[in-house]
Design an enzyme around this catalytic site. Structure first.
Site, PDB file in Angstrom:
ATOM      1  N   LYS A  59     -12.320  -3.561  19.149  1.00  5.03           N
ATOM      2  CA  LYS A  59     -10.750  -4.064  19.429  1.00  5.03           C
ATOM      3  C   LYS A  59     -10.090  -3.727  20.721  1.00  5.03           C
ATOM      4  CE  LYS A  59     -10.293  -4.648  14.684  1.00  5.03           C
ATOM      5  NZ  LYS A  59      -9.369  -4.622  13.426  1.00  5.03           N
ATOM      6  N   PRO A 104      -2.779 -12.073  10.289  1.00  2.00           N
ATOM      7  CA  PRO A 104      -3.417 -11.807  11.705  1.00  2.00           C
ATOM      8  C   PRO A 104      -3.706 -10.255  11.897  1.00  2.00           C
ATOM      9  CG  PRO A 104      -1.036 -12.397  11.216  1.00  2.00           C
ATOM     10  CD  PRO A 104      -1.592 -12.356   9.969  1.00  2.00           C
ATOM     11  N   ASN A 132       0.858  -1.290   0.077  1.00  3.07           N
ATOM     12  CA  ASN A 132       0.027  -0.147  -0.063  1.00  3.07           C
ATOM     13  C   ASN A 132       0.922   1.124   0.093  1.00  3.07           C
ATOM     14  OD1 ASN A 132       0.517   0.898   2.779  1.00  3.07           O
ATOM     15  ND2 ASN A 132      -0.373  -1.145   3.285  1.00  3.07           N
ATOM     16  N   PHE A 139      -4.857   3.507  14.798  1.00  2.00           N
ATOM     17  CA  PHE A 139      -5.077   4.587  13.723  1.00  2.00           C
ATOM     18  C   PHE A 139      -6.151   3.787  12.586  1.00  2.00           C
ATOM     19  CE2 PHE A 139      -1.749   7.986  13.934  1.00  2.00           C
ATOM     20  CZ  PHE A 139      -1.060   7.484  15.056  1.00  2.00           C
TER      21      PHE A 139
END
Ligand SMILES: Cc1cc2nc3c(=O)[nH]c(=O)nc-3n(C[C@H](O)[C@H](O)[C@H](O)COP(=O)(O)O)c2cc1C
Length: 400
Positions: A343, A307, A212, A325
């Site tokens: 999370k 993962p 990316n 982020f």
């Protein structure tokens, strides 16, 4: 009573410094004022002397008291120095250690905390040199009194107006009430921090990979600022063109799996994790041993999930503070809030990567910090090096 040394430089907003002197004096600060030669083209020393009821300093070589070196004694007298307005010229001089007048000699000769209120034409403000100089000062521990947007003397309606005197007064009050971080006594001192940065690369065959646009600039800026505040920093980074900041341990990795292993290994002994890397969510299911040959027709590649590092950290944290982020192109706030909960992260720093003028490879970004307790803090658009300082300043006041 606290002593404020106000440095006035040669910008059109110098008139506001008279009001600032008045507001500071009324708020029981003892104020002394220094003016550059060019400041005196806009305002007179007499105005400050009359309002502040104190001597005004304009010339390094006119020593008013033979028992001391004026520019050294003055800096030490002050509990804080405020440069308002700060011209592009004086900012450049300060960032480069130039000491050729009363203002710059005094500031260079003291360790007293410094606040800087830039005020200038928008192009002067956005000029790469000025931004670089501001970033240098910010990294050196200067507190930044951000200019506002509004009508500028040059005729533009844009960013560059000096922060209002009342706001400056409030920042100083905050500082002296210990609500503003003192960078010398940073909460990050002695703390073990992990910063992940850059992209990951997921190999398909010996020559091709999925990756990316992440440049790693944000993570490297955070690592540097953390290190300057006294943290022990481990920077786990995918491939970038950046040099590791001084005193930072660099662990180079390539794939998401390698990043996961490197973070997991160090997580137990870590106090805070900044997960700024752009980790690939998918990797080719199979890494081919040989270069894939061209074939007739389309090619279908199967990808497997990599993962979920942040999720693992959220599920396994005991003392660690997690800063995640979220780089999104739409519904940024909703997604950030969802990620915060799902999370088990303490703060999500969210930005819009759909805007090509900021984000991924750019030097700039614009963030909002979403805290677990529902608090949202808008950081605005800045160079990433300045954003790193703002992120840490913000955490200094909120991280227990
Ligand atoms: C009318 C006028 C307005 C100015 N306003 C600004 C300003 O707002 N900000 C700035 O950085 N420079 C401004 N300048 C240019 C500075 O005065 C110039 O760069 C000067 O060298 C600054 O000196 P000093 O930093 O030593 O005070 C202005 C100049 C003029 C003639």
């Amino acid at each position: 009573m606290k002593n404020i040394l106000l440095a006035v430089t040669g910008g059109i907003a110098a008139y506001k410094a008279i009001d600032l002197t008045s507001k500071l004096t009324q708020a029981d600060y003892e104020v002394r004022v220094m003016l550059t030669d060019h400041a005196q083209e806009f305002v007179t020393p007499l105005a400050f002397q009359a309002i502040g009821r104190n001597p005004v300093y304009t010339n390094t070589f006119i020593e008013q008291n033979p028992e001391e070196i004026q520019h050294v004694a003055l800096g030490d007298w002050a509990d804080a120095i405020v440069v308002a307005p700060a011209t592009a010229n004086t900012i450049a001089k300060l960032a480069n250690g130039i000491a050729d007048d009363m203002v710059t000699s005094t500031i260079l000769a003291t360790e007293t905390p410094k606040f800087i209120a830039p005020a200038m034409n928008v192009h002067m403000y956005e000029n790469k040199r000025t931004q670089h100089n501001l970033a240098t000062l910010s990294a050196d521990g200067y507190y930044f009194l951000e200019p506002g947007e509004g009508f500028l003397a040059c005729g533009y309606v844009a960013k560059g107006r000096m922060e209002e005197p009342l706001q400056i007064l409030e920042r100083l009050n905050q500082y002296f009430n210990n609500d503003l971080p003192n960078k010398k006594n940073s909460k990050f001192k002695g703390v073990h921090a992990i910063v992940t940065a850059g992209p990951t690369i997921e190999e398909l065959d010996p020559v091709r990979y999925l990756s990316n646009r992440s440049s790693g600039k944000m993570g490297y800026a955070l690592a540097e600022s953390l290190s300057k505040r006294g943290a022990k920093v481990t920077l786990i980074s995918g491939p970038t063109h950046l040099d590791a900041p001084k005193n930072v341990e660099l662990i180079p990795i390539e794939s998401a799996q390698q990043m996961f292993e490197a973070v997991k290994l160090r997580f137990d002994s870590t106090d805070i994790v900044f997960k700024s890397a752009a980790v690939s969510d998918y990797a080719p299911a199979e890494m081919l041993d040989h270069k894939l040959k061209k074939q007739a027709g389309d090619l279908t590649v199967t990808f497997k999930r990599t993962p979920d590092i942040l999720k693992y950290l959220g599920e396994n944290k005991h003392k660690q503070f997690l800063v995640g982020f979220a780089a999104e192109t739409q519904n940024i706030e909703t997604y950030a809030q969802k990620k915060l909960k799902s999370k088990n992260v303490d703060v999500i720093i969210a930005n819009n990567v759909g805007d090509r003028t900021i984000g991924f490879s750019s030097d700039d970004n614009a963030y909002t910090m979403y805290y677990k307790n529902g608090k949202a803090v808008e950081l605005g658009k800045h160079k990433k090096v300045i954003l790193a300082e703002h992120i840490l300043d913000n955490l200094e006041t909120r991280w227990q």
